[in-house]
Design a protein around this motif. Structure first.
Motif: not given
Length: 199
Positions: A16-26, A37-54
């Protein structure tokens, strides 16, 4: 040729975490840098393709009014939906991009660690669709592993070079390390300080 859906289905078949997103400090540190890096505190609408396990989705959700995430692997979609249960404004759908690009306009598109799976034709089609989908002040964030990945038709270097060439938008934030590239382009090149009236 772009990497096919069965490759991703296999990755999630017994993990359920093939890239170890939860475990790796990296990975955890990279998500923190991505959000910073995001320059705004909030966005009206965001699209995230390739979200993997979220994992990144769950950190983007508090920063927006509407989040649409997608993945080509059905198991990833199920995992991401579970991860986002506490965010009623977040939705996950199964889609193969660039063919099944969603309708609508977005203030932020996040391309994190997956464009190198696309061949040159698909990557160019994806950029075409992103340019159409970005609003008047829209932003596109890209973050990718720099070294070549076996079986991937692109490298992160190639992806970011093409994005910079094709987007024709100001690069408003950039963080490059030995391992990964993190760039943010914006139709509105206004700095954070200027947005807050400090300049």
């Amino acid at each position: 040729m772009s990497v096919a859906t069965p490759y991703f289905d296999q990755l999630f078949a017994d993990n359920d975490d093939p890239w170890a997103f939860r475990q790796r400090w990296y990975e955890r540190r990279k998500r923190a840098l991505t959000l910073a890096v995001l320059t705004r505190p909030r966005y009206a609408s965001v699209f995230e393709p390739g979200c993997a396990n979220g994992e990144l989705s769950a950190e983007l959700a508090p920063r927006c009014d509407r989040l649409l995430s997608c993945d080509t692997a059905s198991a990833a979609v199920t995992l991401a939906n579970t991860r986002l249960l506490g965010f009623p404004h977040a939705h996950v759908q199964q889609a193969r991009l660039p063919e099944q690009w969603p309708a609508g306009t977005f203030d932020l598109i996040v391309l994190s660690e997956w464009c190198y799976y696309l061949d040159a034709d698909d990557l160019n089609r994806l950029i075409d669709r992103a340019l159409i989908a970005l609003g008047d002040t829209g932003q596109l964030l890209a973050c990718h592993w720099r070294p070549a990945i076996e079986g991937c038709p692109q490298t992160g270097e190639h992806v970011h070079a093409l994005l910079h060439q094709r987007l024709s938008m100001p690069l408003v934030a950039s963080h490059h390390e030995h391992d990964f590239l993190l760039d943010l382009w914006s139709r509105d090149g206004t700095s954070v300080a200027t947005l807050e009236g400090l300049r």
